[in-house]
Scaffold this active site. Structure first.
Site, PDB file in Angstrom:
ATOM      1  N   ARG A  24     -13.085 -25.643 -11.115  1.00 43.51           N
ATOM      2  CA  ARG A  24     -12.978 -24.852  -9.721  1.00 43.51           C
ATOM      3  C   ARG A  24     -13.276 -23.623  -9.710  1.00 43.51           C
ATOM      4  NH1 ARG A  24      -7.114 -26.695  -7.783  1.00 43.51           N
ATOM      5  NH2 ARG A  24      -6.941 -25.787 -10.060  1.00 43.51           N
ATOM      6  N   GLU A  29      -2.352 -14.794 -11.735  1.00 47.83           N
ATOM      7  CA  GLU A  29      -1.211 -14.109 -11.017  1.00 47.83           C
ATOM      8  C   GLU A  29      -1.605 -12.335 -11.272  1.00 47.83           C
ATOM      9  OE1 GLU A  29       2.787 -16.825 -12.014  1.00 47.83           O
ATOM     10  OE2 GLU A  29       2.609 -14.789 -12.615  1.00 47.83           O
ATOM     11  N   HIS A  63      -8.062  11.848  -5.836  1.00 51.83           N
ATOM     12  CA  HIS A  63      -6.818  12.144  -4.800  1.00 51.83           C
ATOM     13  C   HIS A  63      -5.615  12.089  -5.490  1.00 51.83           C
ATOM     14  CE1 HIS A  63      -9.902  10.657  -1.794  1.00 51.83           C
ATOM     15  NE2 HIS A  63      -9.836  11.884  -1.835  1.00 51.83           N
ATOM     16  N   ASP A 144      -1.019  14.422   1.032  1.00 46.98           N
ATOM     17  CA  ASP A 144      -2.122  13.785   0.582  1.00 46.98           C
ATOM     18  C   ASP A 144      -3.204  14.989   0.154  1.00 46.98           C
ATOM     19  OD1 ASP A 144      -4.526  11.823   2.067  1.00 46.98           O
ATOM     20  OD2 ASP A 144      -4.112  12.125  -0.059  1.00 46.98           O
ATOM     21  N   LYS A 170     -14.263  14.920   3.840  1.00 43.60           N
ATOM     22  CA  LYS A 170     -12.997  15.511   3.341  1.00 43.60           C
ATOM     23  C   LYS A 170     -13.272  15.681   1.881  1.00 43.60           C
ATOM     24  CE  LYS A 170      -9.453  12.745   1.867  1.00 43.60           C
ATOM     25  NZ  LYS A 170      -8.290  12.152   1.939  1.00 43.60           N
ATOM     26  N   ASP A 171     -13.840  14.811   1.015  1.00 46.52           N
ATOM     27  CA  ASP A 171     -14.017  14.856  -0.299  1.00 46.52           C
ATOM     28  C   ASP A 171     -14.954  15.774  -0.696  1.00 46.52           C
ATOM     29  OD1 ASP A 171     -13.205  11.184  -1.275  1.00 46.52           O
ATOM     30  OD2 ASP A 171     -12.120  12.948  -0.595  1.00 46.52           O
TER      31      ASP A 171
END
Ligand SMILES: Cc1cn([C@H]2C[C@H](O)[C@@H](COP(=O)(O)OP(=O)(O)O[C@H]3O[C@H](C)C(=O)[C@H](O)[C@H]3O)O2)c(=O)[nH]c1=O
Length: 185
Positions: A24, A29, A63, A144, A170-171
């Protein structure tokens, strides 16, 4: 089953959980706290972030959040491909100012562990790339912060030039590496 491989900067690790393939498709996980702790990747993630980027050549970063809101990050790609980059901002580190980069994709199933003390950013390598990352600190706008993606002292080998890169306002205005205070020891 998990493989945990240090990058050229030992604290930044490549993690690949085992996938179970059958007719399939594949089950995996992608995160299991108990298993990750067994393999020495012991972080208490409190928030999941997800960003989709329409165009290849989109750069988000570099960031980080400063203390007391600093974040460890566990990054993976749900769709598409990115060049994921971590920059060592730990002033006392022998690799201060050095960076590592790893291609993460939905196909290779690789995850990158970017600990506190590093700036993080990525460049998308395909359109409609979807990135999910777990963080150990809540979003704190006052903490931030960032550093310019194309800083000449960092000299990160991005796959796009400044005139090709898709960036936020912003960047485009993040400070130089040289101007950064000592946020991390
Ligand atoms: C990071 C963040 C953002 N936001 C809001 C703030 C803005 O209104 C909007 C977009 O934020 P930003 O432009 O900072 O999103 P990115 O440029 O993808 O930033 C991220 O990109 C690089 C790759 C990272 O490693 C950081 O975790 C993160 O800063 O989402 C929130 O509400 N919560 C959050 O945790």
């Amino acid at each position: 089953m998990l493989t945990v491989t240090p990058t050229a900067i030992e604290a930044v690790k490549i993690i690949v959980p085992k996938g179970f393939a059958d007719s399939r498709g594949v089950f995996c996980e992608t995160y299991n706290h108990r298993r990750f702790v067994e393999y020495g990747v012991s972080f208490d993630f409190v928030q999941d972030n997800q960003s989709s980027s329409a165009r290849a050549g989109t750069i988000r970063g570099l960031h980080f959040q400063s203390h007391p809101a600093a974040q460890d990050k566990l990054v993976r790609v749900l769709r598409g491909r990115i060049l994921d980059v971590a920059v060592d901002l730990r002033r006392t580190s022998p690799t201060y100012g050095r960076w590592v980069a790893e291609e993460l994709s939905a196909d290779n199933g690789k995850q990158l562990l970017v600990p506190v003390g590093f700036a993080h950013g990525f460049c998308t390598l395909e359109p409609e790339t979807l990135v999910l990352y777990k963080v150990t600190g809540y979003y704190a706008p006052a903490h931030d912060l960032g550093v310019a993606w194309n800083d000449p002292d960092l000299a990160i080998d991005w796959p796009v030039s400044a005139d090709q890169a898709v960036l936020s306002e912003k960047d485009m205005q993040l400070p130089s590496f040289r101007s950064l205070p000592a946020y991390f020891e």
